[in-house]
Write a protein that holds these residues in place. Structure first.
Motif, short mmCIF file in Angstrom:
data_model
loop_
_atom_site.label_atom_id
_atom_site.label_comp_id
_atom_site.label_asym_id
_atom_site.label_seq_id
_atom_site.Cartn_x
_atom_site.Cartn_y
_atom_site.Cartn_z
N GLU A 138 0.83 -1.21 0.00
CA GLU A 138 0.00 0.00 0.00
C GLU A 138 0.86 1.26 0.00
OE1 GLU A 138 -2.77 2.35 3.24
OE2 GLU A 138 -2.77 0.16 3.27
N ALA A 139 1.90 1.25 0.84
CA ALA A 139 2.80 2.40 0.90
C ALA A 139 3.58 2.56 -0.40
CB ALA A 139 3.75 2.26 2.08
N LEU A 140 4.03 1.45 -0.97
CA LEU A 140 4.80 1.53 -2.21
C LEU A 140 3.96 2.12 -3.34
CD1 LEU A 140 6.76 -1.85 -2.24
CD2 LEU A 140 7.40 0.34 -1.25
N GLU A 141 2.68 1.75 -3.39
CA GLU A 141 1.80 2.29 -4.43
C GLU A 141 1.74 3.81 -4.35
OE1 GLU A 141 0.18 1.19 -6.93
OE2 GLU A 141 -0.04 -0.98 -6.74
N GLU A 142 1.63 4.33 -3.13
CA GLU A 142 1.45 5.77 -2.96
C GLU A 142 2.75 6.54 -3.11
OE1 GLU A 142 -0.39 8.79 0.42
OE2 GLU A 142 -1.14 6.74 0.22
N VAL A 143 3.84 5.98 -2.61
CA VAL A 143 5.10 6.72 -2.55
C VAL A 143 5.97 6.49 -3.78
CG1 VAL A 143 7.24 7.04 -1.22
CG2 VAL A 143 5.06 6.69 -0.03
N CYS A 144 6.03 5.26 -4.26
CA CYS A 144 7.00 4.90 -5.29
C CYS A 144 6.42 4.71 -6.69
CB CYS A 144 7.74 3.62 -4.89
SG CYS A 144 8.65 3.76 -3.35
N ALA A 145 5.12 4.41 -6.78
CA ALA A 145 4.56 4.03 -8.07
C ALA A 145 4.31 5.19 -9.03
CB ALA A 145 3.25 3.25 -7.86
N PRO A 146 4.05 6.44 -8.55
CA PRO A 146 3.74 7.51 -9.51
C PRO A 146 4.81 7.64 -10.60
CG PRO A 146 3.27 8.26 -7.30
CD PRO A 146 3.94 6.92 -7.15
N GLY A 147 4.34 7.60 -11.85
CA GLY A 147 5.25 7.78 -12.97
C GLY A 147 5.88 6.51 -13.48
N LEU A 148 5.67 5.36 -12.79
CA LEU A 148 6.22 4.11 -13.31
C LEU A 148 5.50 3.74 -14.60
CD1 LEU A 148 6.72 1.62 -10.32
CD2 LEU A 148 8.46 2.82 -11.63
N GLY A 149 6.25 3.18 -15.54
CA GLY A 149 5.65 2.80 -16.81
C GLY A 149 5.19 1.37 -16.85
N ALA A 150 5.24 0.66 -15.73
CA ALA A 150 4.83 -0.74 -15.68
C ALA A 150 4.15 -1.00 -14.35
CB ALA A 150 6.04 -1.66 -15.85
N ASP A 151 3.53 -2.18 -14.22
CA ASP A 151 2.84 -2.55 -12.99
C ASP A 151 3.83 -2.66 -11.83
OD1 ASP A 151 0.31 -3.75 -11.64
OD2 ASP A 151 1.89 -5.22 -11.23
N LEU A 152 3.46 -2.09 -10.70
CA LEU A 152 4.36 -2.06 -9.54
C LEU A 152 4.80 -3.46 -9.15
CD1 LEU A 152 5.66 -0.53 -7.10
CD2 LEU A 152 3.55 -1.01 -5.87
N LEU A 153 3.86 -4.41 -9.06
CA LEU A 153 4.21 -5.77 -8.62
C LEU A 153 5.19 -6.42 -9.58
CD1 LEU A 153 0.85 -7.24 -7.27
CD2 LEU A 153 2.87 -6.57 -5.97
N ASP A 154 5.03 -6.19 -10.87
CA ASP A 154 5.96 -6.77 -11.84
C ASP A 154 7.36 -6.21 -11.64
OD1 ASP A 154 3.93 -8.27 -12.93
OD2 ASP A 154 3.51 -6.86 -14.57
N VAL A 155 7.45 -4.90 -11.48
CA VAL A 155 8.77 -4.28 -11.30
C VAL A 155 9.38 -4.72 -9.98
CG1 VAL A 155 10.03 -2.10 -11.22
CG2 VAL A 155 8.00 -2.29 -12.65
#
Length: 801
Positions: free
Chosen positions: A471-488
């Protein structure tokens, strides 16, 4: 079922305590003593339907079809051994465990056999220990006269899970024994390691020997040498010799040396009183103990060395094992520099058998087989593996990172790419030791293999201290990623740059500290640090605000656990906010956390954060947040017993809230001020203030606020001598609270009313009980009140601001 059949059976292991000394003492008389011992134990086993599987050395291994029979046999054997006129005292430890009876030839094999042996190993001569599985089978069928004494959860040597042990109490036999030879299951128990420690047998022995002579040993060396793993292996071996076991204290997330005593206390499960110095309390707690403390990763907080010195000096049974990149430079400290694993010398490459015995090669091979079970060290791979080990200078972390590449590459390809990367980075920082340059090159190389999304997520993860959930990674780290967070994220885990945290409650990940430091450097180099740190701080603020509102509800345990998991992240966010990041966010986080700090005895730390943030210049738009942080500081200070300072702070909060037009905050400040009057026995001022805030709460339709005020009125009126008013006010408070979902406050009100009633005598206590049982309860409580008179102020446990 007979004991020769497969299925569930009960294993018995016995062992003569101190047999080596007996052999030396009895000399030629030992063989007949041993033979008689085996005969007595064997007779007891056979008399109860068991079968002796083998008698190896001075031990016996037997098996029974039924657990009650096994327990009876152990008791009979102990009685027979105790009655025998031995030429020298002979005492035998015994252990029973019930599990799967897997046959292996004429013997039994499998994990339950090993567990039974470890149960026996934990005891002392004359003692019979039983596992939870055996006790459950015997429940209701325990032979007459025998009893079980529960000894609690214990960690057994070499086993990843704990075992609840009980002692068999045999009438006429000794019942008092030293502490079990186990790692006691308690806060701070050594964390289980998912992989074996490779190539460090000599180092484990040497550090263990040093701890026998020195009470403070510091394992030093650059990042990636395996200091933590070595310390854990030493602690596991030493814990069976330490009466109070061993505790592991992770200091990597800590940046403030002042937090070290509190972190150690927390790891030990020690509750520090609100107004007591943490270090003094910790030292007093440790003084009588025989314990080994592992303080892991101290290099960033060497200023805590004086506190470590006091911990070491707490008592003669305290030993401290520190891991750090540099020594603490304390009197009596024994440094142990940990080198890398010795890589194979040139010329070994052609002999895979000889090469396999090299420690660096053994580690690489073991980790390679974890990612590729088909990997073999043979003539086709030996040269490349030896080259990899030499290229990274035998650095354990570098070897593990290189081994992880075998998911995709051959050893020859790994070596070729690694050599190119190292050559490219030869001109790195000259003031860094060569091995640190090697580690940096290895992490550089791992980082460069990532795609762009992997690199972005990797560096952003550096803002999280300790662990982080999805949940924290989605909010803090995911903005602007070009791929799915879990995959990366999955890619980072596969590359060994990120690890899954051992947290059964939630899916969480973590980074090794040295890799986190590298990620933060990359984040700063990319110019993203402040933006990502601000998102991290906002996430912490939102969580602190949500949790703070729930810590007095029925979900209190849930939210306390949530904040426990995020405590290191909260600390990191507060540190960034106070060091030039965002004062407003820091004030908001701290204001939301004060109740957590109070409930978990982190008030010393909380006060430090609040005072530091309030001392900083803040923008105009932070005025409201500053008022709320002042209110939080006032509450923390009140709970520390500094009532005059709390009164001053509540006055500041009231003034600030009124100037901002925040009437609810002003009323709450006046309510807190009433508590400072009560704590200082200023009864008229307290009652006048209570009447005022009760009316203000009522005018706003806040019945819970009115209830809080009436509860305080009840305690103050009673203390000032107006008993009837006190009882009336407390009953009104309770009636109002029971109409709301306020279990924490309602429990406090029940406690307060019950205490008032008991202090007035049994008749009134019986009135409150309403079921006829109040007299007995009231009498017991009244006696306690008489034994423990009030210290002169309203107790914190009734209701508080």
């Amino acid at each position: 079922m007979t004991v020769s059949d497969p299925g569930t059976v009960t294993f018995l292991f016995t062992d003569v305590e101190g047999s080596s000394r007996l052999v030396e003492r009895l000399a030629s008389a030992w063989p007949p003593v041993l033979e008689r011992h085996h005969a007595l134990v064997g007779a007891a086993v056979e008399a109860h339907g068991g079968r002796v599987v083998n008698t190896e050395g001075d031990g016996t291994f037997a098996v029974f079809a039924e657990a009650p029979a096994a327990v009876a046999a152990a008791a009979a054997a102990q009685r027979a051994l105790a009655a025998e006129p031995w030429p020298a005292p002979l005492r035998v430890r015994m252990g029973l465990h019930t599990g799967e009876g897997v046959r292996g030839g004429r013997d039994y094999v499998g994990p339950d056999v090993h567990r039974a042996a470890r149960v026996a190993e934990a005891g002392h001569g004359g003692q019979v220990l039983v596992s939870a599985a055996t006790r459950a089978r015997v429940d209701g069928h325990l032979p007459e006269g025998l009893l079980f004494e529960d000894l609690g959860e214990h960690g057994l040597r070499g086993l990843g899970t704990t075992e609840r042990l009980a002692q068999l109490v045999i009438p006429g036999s000794p019942t008092e024994f030293p502490a079990l030879r186990t790692v006691r299951a308690r806060p701070g128990v050594l964390p289980a390691q998912p992989t074996a420690l490779m190539g460090r047998d000599r180092e484990v022995h040497e550090v263990g020997t040093l701890l026998d002579r020195a009470r403070l040993v510091t394992v030093t060396g650059p990042g990636g040498t395996g200091k933590t793993r070595l310390a854990l292996a030493v602690a596991e071996a030493a814990s069976v010799r330490s009466r109070d076991g061993a505790a592991f204290v992770a200091l990597a997330p800590i940046q403030d040396a002042a937090l070290v005593p509190g972190t150690v206390a927390e790891a030990l499960g020690l509750r520090v009183p609100a107004n007591a110095p943490v270090l003094d309390t910790l030292v007093a707690h440790l003084a009588p103990q025989h314990v080994l403390l592992v303080l892991d990763n101290m290099e960033q907080i060497v200023e805590a060395a004086p506190a470590v010195q006091r911990i070491v000096a707490a008592g003669p049974g305290v030993r401290v094992l520190v891991t750090s990149r540099a020594p603490l430079r304390l009197t009596g400290e024994q440094e142990y520099p940990l080198d890398t694993l010795e890589p194979p010398a040139p010329g070994w490459d052609a002999d895979p058998v000889a090469l396999a015995g090299n420690p660096a090669v053994a580690l690489f091979t073991a980790r390679a087989r974890q990612v590729d079970p088909a990997f073999r060290l043979d003539a086709s791979t030996a040269a490349a593996v030896a080259g990899i080990c030499r290229a990274v200078d035998g650095l354990p972390l570098a070897l593990e990172l290189a081994a992880s590449r075998l998911r995709l590459l051959s050893p020859a390809s790994v070596l070729a790419r690694l050599q190119r990367c190292l050559g490219f980075l030869t001109g790195g920082d000259r003031d860094r030791p060569g091995r640190q340059q090697t580690l940096r090159a290895t992490i550089d190389w791992s980082h460069d293999l990532l795609d762009e999304d992997g690199r972005v997520l990797f560096r952003r993860l550096g803002v999280f201290a300790g662990t982080a959930d999805l949940e924290a990674l989605e909010e803090v780290c995911a903005p602007g990623l070009g791929a799915d967070l879990l995959d990366v994220l999955g890619g980072l885990v596969e590359q060994s740059l990120v690890r899954r945290a051992d947290d059964p409650a939630r899916d969480r990940v973590r980074m090794l500290q040295v890799i986190r430091e590298y990620a933060l450097e990359r984040l700063r180099d990319a110019g993203e640090h402040d933006a990502v740190a601000a998102r991290h701080a906002r996430w912490c603020r939102d969580l602190a605000a949500e949790a703070g509102a729930r810590l007095t509800t029925g979900d209190q345990d849930l939210w306390l656990a949530r904040l426990d998991r995020e405590h290191d992240n909260m600390r990191a966010a507060l540190r960034w906010c106070a060091s030039g990041g965002d004062v407003l966010l820091g004030l908001e986080i701290a204001a939301g956390l004060w109740r957590y700090w109070q409930l978990h005895d982190h008030m010393h730390e909380g006060r430090g954060h609040l005072e530091a943030l309030l001392a900083l210049p803040a923008p105009e738009e932070a005025a409201a947040a500053r008022a709320h942080a002042l209110a939080a500081l006032a509450s923390v200070v009140y709970w520390q017993g500094d009532y005059d300072r709390a009164a001053d702070l509540y006055g500041e909060v009231e003034t600030a809230a009124e100037s901002l037009g925040e009437d609810p905050a002003a009323v709450q400040a006046r309510y807190g001020q009433a508590w400072t009057y009560a704590a200082r026995r200023m009864w008229p001022e307290a009652l006048a203030q209570i009447d005022r805030v009760a009316a203000e709460f009522a005018a706003r339709g806040d019945e819970v606020g009115v209830a809080h005020a009436r509860g305080l009125e009840g305690m103050v009126a009673h203390r000032s001598g107006d008993v009837d008013r006190g009882l009336r006010a407390m009953r009104e408070a309770l009636a109002m609270l029971e109409r709301h979902d306020e279990p924490w406050w309602t429990a406090n009100a029940h406690h307060g009313l019950g205490k008032l009633l008991v202090e007035q005598g049994l008749c009134r206590a019986r009135e409150h009980d309403g079921r006829g049982g109040g007299a007995e309860i009231g009498g017991e409580l009244r006696q306690r009140v008489q034994r423990e008179p009030d210290a002169g102020h309203v107790p914190h446990g009734d209701v508080e601001p």
